[in-house]
Structure formats: structure tokens, C-alpha cells
Write an enzyme that holds these catalytic residues in place. Structure first.
Site, PDB file in Angstrom:
ATOM      1  N   CYS A  52       0.804  -1.233   0.000  1.00 38.59           N
ATOM      2  CA  CYS A  52       0.000   0.000   0.000  1.00 38.59           C
ATOM      3  C   CYS A  52       0.836   1.283   0.000  1.00 38.59           C
ATOM      4  O   CYS A  52       0.430   2.293  -0.596  1.00 38.59           O
ATOM      5  CB  CYS A  52      -0.932   0.037   1.215  1.00 38.59           C
ATOM      6  SG  CYS A  52      -1.667  -1.549   1.641  1.00 38.59           S
ATOM      7  N   CYS A  55       1.676   3.677  -3.147  1.00 35.70           N
ATOM      8  CA  CYS A  55       0.693   4.614  -3.711  1.00 35.70           C
ATOM      9  C   CYS A  55       0.166   5.607  -2.671  1.00 35.70           C
ATOM     10  O   CYS A  55      -0.168   6.739  -3.004  1.00 35.70           O
ATOM     11  CB  CYS A  55      -0.497   3.849  -4.290  1.00 35.70           C
ATOM     12  SG  CYS A  55      -0.060   2.938  -5.776  1.00 35.70           S
ATOM     13  N   HIS A  56       0.044   5.161  -1.403  1.00 35.67           N
ATOM     14  CA  HIS A  56      -0.620   6.014  -0.404  1.00 35.67           C
ATOM     15  C   HIS A  56       0.350   6.743   0.523  1.00 35.67           C
ATOM     16  O   HIS A  56      -0.069   7.643   1.239  1.00 35.67           O
ATOM     17  CB  HIS A  56      -1.592   5.176   0.430  1.00 35.67           C
ATOM     18  CG  HIS A  56      -2.668   4.534  -0.401  1.00 35.67           C
ATOM     19  ND1 HIS A  56      -3.791   5.224  -0.808  1.00 35.67           N
ATOM     20  CD2 HIS A  56      -2.784   3.294  -0.920  1.00 35.67           C
ATOM     21  CE1 HIS A  56      -4.559   4.417  -1.537  1.00 35.67           C
ATOM     22  NE2 HIS A  56      -3.970   3.247  -1.630  1.00 35.67           N
ATOM     23  N   MET A 106      -7.940   2.080  -7.731  1.00 37.15           N
ATOM     24  CA  MET A 106      -7.470   1.161  -6.681  1.00 37.15           C
ATOM     25  C   MET A 106      -7.711  -0.267  -7.171  1.00 37.15           C
ATOM     26  O   MET A 106      -8.819  -0.608  -7.589  1.00 37.15           O
ATOM     27  CB  MET A 106      -8.291   1.450  -5.416  1.00 37.15           C
ATOM     28  CG  MET A 106      -8.290   0.348  -4.391  1.00 37.15           C
ATOM     29  SD  MET A 106      -6.892   0.485  -3.281  1.00 37.15           S
ATOM     30  CE  MET A 106      -7.201  -0.944  -2.246  1.00 37.15           C
ATOM     31  N   HIS A 342       6.265  11.116 -10.858  1.00 38.03           N
ATOM     32  CA  HIS A 342       6.473   9.667 -10.745  1.00 38.03           C
ATOM     33  C   HIS A 342       7.571   9.226 -11.713  1.00 38.03           C
ATOM     34  O   HIS A 342       8.736   9.511 -11.473  1.00 38.03           O
ATOM     35  CB  HIS A 342       5.140   8.949 -10.993  1.00 38.03           C
ATOM     36  CG  HIS A 342       5.141   7.521 -10.592  1.00 38.03           C
ATOM     37  ND1 HIS A 342       5.096   7.118  -9.287  1.00 38.03           N
ATOM     38  CD2 HIS A 342       5.197   6.380 -11.313  1.00 38.03           C
ATOM     39  CE1 HIS A 342       5.126   5.799  -9.221  1.00 38.03           C
ATOM     40  NE2 HIS A 342       5.195   5.329 -10.449  1.00 38.03           N
ATOM     41  N   HIS A 384       1.317   7.136 -17.028  1.00 38.43           N
ATOM     42  CA  HIS A 384       2.343   6.243 -16.449  1.00 38.43           C
ATOM     43  C   HIS A 384       3.255   5.795 -17.586  1.00 38.43           C
ATOM     44  O   HIS A 384       3.012   4.775 -18.230  1.00 38.43           O
ATOM     45  CB  HIS A 384       1.680   5.043 -15.762  1.00 38.43           C
ATOM     46  CG  HIS A 384       2.656   4.263 -14.939  1.00 38.43           C
ATOM     47  ND1 HIS A 384       3.619   3.441 -15.505  1.00 38.43           N
ATOM     48  CD2 HIS A 384       2.855   4.184 -13.602  1.00 38.43           C
ATOM     49  CE1 HIS A 384       4.353   2.893 -14.538  1.00 38.43           C
ATOM     50  NE2 HIS A 384       3.902   3.334 -13.373  1.00 38.43           N
TER      51      HIS A 384
HETATM   52 FE1  DHE Z   1       7.386   1.124 -10.370  1.00 39.23          FE
HETATM   53  C1  DHE Z   1       9.752   2.619 -12.402  1.00 39.23           C
HETATM   54  C2  DHE Z   1       7.533   3.776  -8.274  1.00 39.23           C
HETATM   55  C3  DHE Z   1       4.733  -0.151  -8.636  1.00 39.23           C
HETATM   56  C4  DHE Z   1       7.699  -1.794 -12.055  1.00 39.23           C
HETATM   57  N1  DHE Z   1       8.422   2.898 -10.371  1.00 39.23           N
HETATM   58  C5  DHE Z   1       9.348   3.322 -11.303  1.00 39.23           C
HETATM   59  C6  DHE Z   1       9.838   4.608 -10.911  1.00 39.23           C
HETATM   60  C7  DHE Z   1       9.225   4.928  -9.730  1.00 39.23           C
HETATM   61  C8  DHE Z   1       8.334   3.843  -9.393  1.00 39.23           C
HETATM   62  C9  DHE Z   1       9.423   6.176  -8.908  1.00 39.23           C
HETATM   63  C10 DHE Z   1      10.864   5.439 -11.668  1.00 39.23           C
HETATM   64  C11 DHE Z   1      12.265   5.025 -11.318  1.00 39.23           C
HETATM   65  C12 DHE Z   1      13.322   5.772 -12.104  1.00 39.23           C
HETATM   66  O1  DHE Z   1      13.197   5.882 -13.338  1.00 39.23           O
HETATM   67  O2  DHE Z   1      14.290   6.277 -11.506  1.00 39.23           O
HETATM   68  N2  DHE Z   1       6.259   1.740  -8.773  1.00 39.23           N
HETATM   69  C13 DHE Z   1       6.498   2.843  -8.061  1.00 39.23           C
HETATM   70  C14 DHE Z   1       5.514   2.970  -7.008  1.00 39.23           C
HETATM   71  O3  DHE Z   1       5.506   3.848  -6.113  1.00 39.23           O
HETATM   72  C15 DHE Z   1       4.494   1.937  -7.231  1.00 39.23           C
HETATM   73  C16 DHE Z   1       3.254   2.591  -7.832  1.00 39.23           C
HETATM   74  C17 DHE Z   1       3.990   1.229  -5.974  1.00 39.23           C
HETATM   75  C18 DHE Z   1       5.042   0.496  -5.180  1.00 39.23           C
HETATM   76  O4  DHE Z   1       4.692   0.009  -4.110  1.00 39.23           O
HETATM   77  O5  DHE Z   1       6.189   0.409  -5.570  1.00 39.23           O
HETATM   78  C19 DHE Z   1       5.187   1.077  -8.272  1.00 39.23           C
HETATM   79  N3  DHE Z   1       6.373  -0.652 -10.371  1.00 39.23           N
HETATM   80  C20 DHE Z   1       5.337  -0.981  -9.576  1.00 39.23           C
HETATM   81  C21 DHE Z   1       4.905  -2.335  -9.796  1.00 39.23           C
HETATM   82  O6  DHE Z   1       3.996  -2.939  -9.155  1.00 39.23           O
HETATM   83  C22 DHE Z   1       5.677  -2.870 -10.932  1.00 39.23           C
HETATM   84  C23 DHE Z   1       4.755  -2.989 -12.134  1.00 39.23           C
HETATM   85  C24 DHE Z   1       6.294  -4.251 -10.720  1.00 39.23           C
HETATM   86  C25 DHE Z   1       7.418  -4.306  -9.717  1.00 39.23           C
HETATM   87  O7  DHE Z   1       8.443  -4.866 -10.061  1.00 39.23           O
HETATM   88  O8  DHE Z   1       7.244  -3.807  -8.623  1.00 39.23           O
HETATM   89  C26 DHE Z   1       6.683  -1.735 -11.149  1.00 39.23           C
HETATM   90  N4  DHE Z   1       8.510   0.541 -11.947  1.00 39.23           N
HETATM   91  C27 DHE Z   1       8.508  -0.725 -12.459  1.00 39.23           C
HETATM   92  C28 DHE Z   1       9.472  -0.792 -13.542  1.00 39.23           C
HETATM   93  C29 DHE Z   1      10.059   0.483 -13.655  1.00 39.23           C
HETATM   94  C30 DHE Z   1       9.437   1.294 -12.633  1.00 39.23           C
HETATM   95  C31 DHE Z   1       9.745  -2.019 -14.397  1.00 39.23           C
HETATM   96  C32 DHE Z   1      11.138   0.931 -14.617  1.00 39.23           C
HETATM   97  C33 DHE Z   1      10.603   1.159 -15.981  1.00 39.23           C
HETATM   98  C34 DHE Z   1      11.677   1.553 -16.957  1.00 39.23           C
HETATM   99  O9  DHE Z   1      11.516   1.195 -18.138  1.00 39.23           O
HETATM  100  O10 DHE Z   1      12.637   2.228 -16.581  1.00 39.23           O
END
Ligand code: DHE
Length: 565
Positions: A52, A55-56, A106, A342, A384
Site C-alpha cells: 500500500c 501509492c498512499h 485502486m 512519478h 504512467h
Molecule cells: Fe514502479 C519505475 C515507483 C509499482 C515496475 N516505479 C518506477 C519509478 C518509480 C516507481 C518512482 C521510476 C524510477 C526511475 O526511473 O528512476 N512503482 C512505483 C511505485 O511507487 C508503485 C506505484 C507502488 C510500489 O509500491 O512500488 C510502483 N512498479 C510498480 C509495480 O507494481 C511494478 C509494475 C512491478 C514491480 O516490479 O514492482 C513496477 N517501476 C517498475 C518498472 C520500472 C518502474 C519495471 C522501470 C521502468 C523503466 O523502463 O525504466
């Protein structure tokens, strides 16, 4: 003072003093909040962190997700006060929201959490949030492990592997990273990392892979060894998402910067050893003029135009341009944009960084040459982009694309170009020039490659299984055509599974002729990476193994090093 406010205030004061002392806090609870045993509270705290907080927020003030404090009140510009909170919603309503999700974005948790866990979480969020301890530069130093000093590392690459085409693949719930050979499609090595590695980034040299776990652990893996090895680790805090090296000429790989969600700060380290050098807090004012105690560090990228990092602070909406030429006397330009920054990526020229201000439904573009905001672009709901995707649109010239979590479209934004031939597109710059129709909302990542005429988009967060397990491919020569739907779960040939296997994050190989898609399945299910031929859209290989559990992000070495997207 009302009976409701008094204990809350006492709780806050108690947590503030303990916060200053850097101690884990046991919060005073509102007597109106449902009772919980200590064991339930501990279990709920863990689930909250894992599922959680992203996002929150840890303090539950909301960002991509809504404010989840027991009570909240806000006053708008006209002086109108609104009050709300979890206590008002109550256990029954909260149980339904957690189980089945909402139209506001959500997701449903009834396939992830048990009924008892959902009930426990509904009660937990009516209680005062737990405030985790701070994490200082000294804490970082204490956590730092230099496993292989620089002089004990290879002087040249010891294997014959084509490092440029390695894919670093997050095995999310296993807390591991797989290095997979992009030429042979064979797993080269699986390494332990922090919990649920979020991203991998590459050194400018292409030798080191840096990972950052959600638990704040950073690891650096040296691929010059015959058998890749983790050579150093350090903890940044208790919750983190981003890292990048310094990339400006003369500073390549000298420093690594890492951003944390908790505590809200960024840290500068030595690029080769991860020795901590400096920690900078991001607490402060939002672009709307409110103090925010938890402005989390979202995406970070290194500029090649200047010795700077672009550090995006989620809750304040400030884009920090941090000049790393003099770490002791750090110079920072704060560019005010919009709240809830983000993820994002560079435009084709490498001058503008475009970042989603997701819950503001905007994309902010910062001009890293002038150090000013170039534009705030209104888009469909909850953009996103991942890193986004750049291509030349037949009608509108250079565009950068983002998908949307909250809307069934991909937005194409016109970006400036210095080429004389592109002058005719100038009037379109920083406007959404086209929205490509998706079969539903829930997109997370889009991708293309300079050598391809295909544009790939996923939709893993869509609640409909048939949409979430597929990806959608557009023909950039004719964007009026519907995208081709590719059923990745079916193509994997894996036996049917109860959990949805979300098809996530298309990533090209170095040559730009293959696209790799992760199948993000249940946390104990063997899953797969499905590799497609980008021309024919046919399956080329299914990479699977009992160790392939919850694969998510994939980072091709060459494309990540050179920001090819
Ligand atoms: Fe991410 C990138 C935050 C959930 C997979 N994610 C990012 C970035 C942030 C972020 C700030 C950018 C980083 C950068 O470029 O420096 N992500 C968050 C969250 O806060 C969120 C919504 C909830 C959490 O609890 O983390 C979240 N993200 C996810 C997932 O559930 C994903 C789909 C699967 C996982 O592995 O957790 C996921 N996020 C990714 C991926 C990137 C990413 C694969 C990088 C993408 C890229 O091409 O650079």
C-alpha cells in the site's frame, strides 16, 4: 479540543519527538479506531509496506492513491473546509474497497490477500499511521558492505558474453535479479538483491548493474567477472525506488545517487564502492504552498548535457536539478511543476526530461539546458510512461508517448526538434497530438525502438484477465489501425493458473528486432519471459525455469545505458 482530536495530537507530538530522536515509533491510537492485537498490527504493518505504501505513502497522506489517514481535513482556496478519513468510512466499506478495488484506480486485493487479512487491513488504516525511523548518513555508513574492493576486481571482461545484450530482470517476490543472455536467451546468473528490486540501471561503462530494492538496499554487480558478482551493498533507508550514476563527460560513474520514499531524501555515493558521501532531505513545500513531511523521491536520471541529475520529488512537485561538481557545496535548481511526480524519460534529443505528475493528470517537461520548466501538458487520467517512447509521427513529427493507468488511451506529445525540417511541427510542441485507443485502462509501460515501426503497450493493471495477460502492438506507419492483441499468457505455453499472469513491460534487445515481455504471475508460480520477433510478432522463445518467479522489470544493458526508447 474534541475528544477525537486530543489523543491524535498527543500521538503526533509523541511521534514527532521520537522521529527527531531517530527511533521507531509506537503510536498512540484513537480510541474510536477498531482494536487490533500487537501481532495483527505487526502483520498489517508489513502488508501495508509491501502493498500500500507505494501509492498512499508511509504517513498515508496520499499521492497516486488517496489519503488514508484516520481523519483528514483540507481547506480550499475559497476557504471551504472538507473533512474525511478512514474512521468515517468504517470497517465494512473499507473491506469492500480493499477486496474489490474502485473505479478511481485502486486495484482489487481479493486474489492477493485472504479475507482475514483484508479485514485486518481495513481496521489497521483506521488506526494512527506508524512512523518508521529516520535513516542518517551514519546509518548508511554502518550498513555499507564493500564485498570486493576495486583493486581486487578484474581489469578487463573475463567472459566472452556480449554484455551489451544482457537483460537484467527483476524477480520481484523472490528478491532476486536474473541476468539473461540476450543472444542465447539463456539465464547467465541469478543473484540475491534487496526485496522486490524496483529498477536496474547501468554504469556508463556498461560493466556494473546497480539495483535498488523496495527495502532500500542498493547492490552493485560487476559483470566483468567470469561469473557476475555483487561487489558492494548499502542501505539507503527503508523504502526506495530509484538510482542512477553520473554520466557527464569526465564524471562517468564517479557517483551514484539513490532516492528514497522513506525517509524522504536522496543520497550520493561513490560509484564504484557505494561508500556513502552525502544525504539530502527533500522535506519542504509543495508547489501549492503546503508543508509536506514525506515528499518521496521518484524517478532520477543523469543528464549528458550538464553534470547534473534530474531528481523528481513526488509530493512537492519540485524537479531538482542537482549539480554534482562540488558535493560539499551542492548547487540545486528547484523547478516547480505539478504534484505527484512519478516516472519519466528523455525526449529524442536528450534535452528535455518528461515526467508524469500522475495524480495531477499532467506531464511536466523540464528543459535541462536552461534549467527551466518547458511545459506542463494536460493529459488523460494518471499518465504512467515508464521511460516513455520516442518516435517520428507521420503527421506531427517527433513525439514522446505515455500510457495511462486511469484511461484507455496512449497519449502522443509533440516534442521540439532543432532540425530545420521539423520547424513545421513547432505549433504542435508540448501538445497531445493524438490519443491511441487501448482496449482498457491499466497500462504501465510503452516501448518502441529506432529500428522498429512497431509500438508496444501493456495493460497489466486492468482488472479483466483477457486484457491484463495481453499486450497491444500498433503499426506506426498507420496509427489509425487497431493494435494487434498478443496473448502473452497463452503464448507462454505454461499450464493454466489461478492467479492472473500480468503481461508487463515490453523491452527491446540491442538490435531492436526482439521484444521481451514478462509474465508476472503468482508469488510461488513458475513464470516466464516471452520473447517476440518484432517484425512478425511471433513467439521466438519462452524463457522459463523454476527460479523464474514474478519477473517484472527488464533492463537491456545497451538500451538502458544509452536511453534508447
Ligand atoms: Fe514502479 C519505475 C515507483 C509499482 C515496475 N516505479 C518506477 C519509478 C518509480 C516507481 C518512482 C521510476 C524510477 C526511475 O526511473 O528512476 N512503482 C512505483 C511505485 O511507487 C508503485 C506505484 C507502488 C510500489 O509500491 O512500488 C510502483 N512498479 C510498480 C509495480 O507494481 C511494478 C509494475 C512491478 C514491480 O516490479 O514492482 C513496477 N517501476 C517498475 C518498472 C520500472 C518502474 C519495471 C522501470 C521502468 C523503466 O523502463 O525504466
Amino acid at each position: 479540543m474534541s475528544n477525537v482530536v486530543k489523543p491524535l495530537l498527543a500521538g503526533l507530538i509523541a511521534s514527532f519527538s521520537l522521529l527527531c530522536a531517530g527511533v521507531a515509533v509506537a503510536q498512540a491510537n484513537d480510541p474510536a479506531a477498531p482494536a487490533m492485537t500487537d501481532a495483527e498490527k505487526e502483520a498489517a504493518k508489513k502488508i501495508y509496506f509491501e502493498r500500500c505504501a507505494g501509492c498512499h505513502g508511509v504517513l498515508r497522506k496520499g499521492a497516486t492513491g488517496k489519503n488514508l489517514e484516520p481523519h483528514w481535513s483540507r481547506t480550499d482556496d475559497k476557504g471551504v473546509k472538507t473533512e474525511g478519513g478512514m474512521l468515517k468510512l468504517g470497517t465494512k466499506r473499507l473491506t469492500n474497497i480493499i477486496a474489490y478495488g474502485t473505479e478511481g484506480g485502486m486495484v482489487n486485493y481479493d486474489d492477493i490477500l485472504t479475507t482475514a487479512e483484508i479485514d485486518m487491513m481495513a481496521r489497521y488504516i483506521q488506526n494512527v499511521p506508524d512512523v518508521p525511523p529516520e535513516f542518517s548518513l551514519q546509518d548508511m555508513r554502518n550498513s555499507w558492505k564493500l564485498l570486493v574492493p576495486v583493486d581486487k576486481r578484474p581489469k578487463k571482461q573475463m567472459s566472452k558474453i556480449n554484455l551489451d545484450n544482457i537483460f537484467a530482470i527483476t524477480l520481484r517476490d523472490a528478491g532476486k535479479l536474473a541476468l539473461v543472455d540476450g543472444d542465447t536467451h539463456k539465464i547467465w546468473k541469478i543473484l540475491d538483491t534487496g526485496y522486490a528490486v524496483h529498477i536496474s540501471r547501468l554504469s556508463a561503462s556498461g560493466r556494473y548493474v546497480y539495483t535498488v530494492g523496495r527495502d532500500g538496499l542498493v547492490t552493485v554487480i560487476d559483470m566483468w567477472f567470469e561469473d557476475p558478482q555483487t561487489v558492494a551493498t548499502v542501505r539507503l533507508g527503508s523504502d526506495a525506488r530509484s538510482v542512477d550514476v553520473s554520466k557527464f563527460a569526465g564524471y562517468e560513474d564517479k557517483y551514484l545517487v539513490g532516492g528514497t520514499y522513506w525517509p524522504p531524501q536522496y543520497a550520493i555515493m561513490d560509484g564504484a564502492t557505494l561508500e556513502p558521501i552525502k544525504v539530502v532531505s527533500t522535506r519542504g513545500q509543495t508547489v501549492d504552498g503546503e508543508y509536506h513531511p514525506e515528499p518521496r523521491v521518484a524517478s532520477i536520471v543523469a543528464s549528458r548535457l550538464k553534470p547534473e541529475w534530474v531528481i523528481n520529488v513526488k509530493e512537492t512537485g519540485q524537479i531538482l536539478l542537482v549539480d554534482y561538481t562540488d558535493i560539499d557545496n551542492l548547487k540545486t535548481t528547484s523547478v516547480a511543476s505539478a504534484k505527484f511526480l512519478h516516472d519519466g524519460g528523455w525526449d529524442a534529443s536528450g534535452r528535455y526530461f518528461l515526467v508524469a505528475a500522475n495524480a495531477s493528470h499532467k506531464v511536466a517537461a523540464v528543459d535541462t539546458k536552461t534549467g527551466k520548466l518547458a511545459a506542463l501538458v494536460d493529459t488523460a487520467k494518471i499518465p504512467h510512461p515508464g521511460r516513455g517512447a520516442n518516435f517520428v509521427h507521420k503527421q506531427f513529427g517527433p513525439v514522446w508517448a505515455t500510457g495511462h493507468l486511469g484511461d484507455a488511451v496512449v497519449s502522443l506529445i509533440s516534442t521540439p526538434s532543432d532540425k530545420a525540417a521539423d520547424a513545421k511541427y513547432k505549433a504542435h510542441n508540448w501538445k497531445v497530438v493524438q490519443e491511441l485507443k487501448m482496449p482498457g485502462a491499466g497500462n504501465l509501460f510503452v516501448k518502441t525502438h529506432p529500428k522498429s515501426r512497431h509500438f508496444w503497450a501493456d495493460a497489466p493493471m486492468n482488472p479483466d484477465r483477457s486484457i491484463a495477460e495481453a499486450v497491444y502492438v500498433y503499426d506506426m506507419n498507420d496509427l489509425s489501425k487497431d493494435p494487434v492483441r498478443i496473448d502473452v499468457a497463452k503464448d507462454s505455453g505454461l499450464p493454466a493458473s489461478q492467479a492472473i499472469r500480468r503481461a508487463v513491460q515490453p523491452e527491446y534487445n540491442k538490435a531492436g528486432d526482439e521484444v521481451w515481455i514478462s509474465l508476472w504471475g503468482g508469488k510461488t508460480d513458475q513464470s516466464a519471459i516471452v520473447v517476440y520477433d518484432d517484425k512478425t510478432l511471433k513467439v521466438k522463445r519462452v524463457i522459463t525455469d523454476p527460479a523464474v518467479i514474478t519477473p517484472t522489470g527488464k533492463f537491456n544493458v545497451f538500451n538502458t545505458m544509452h536511453d534508447v526508447y
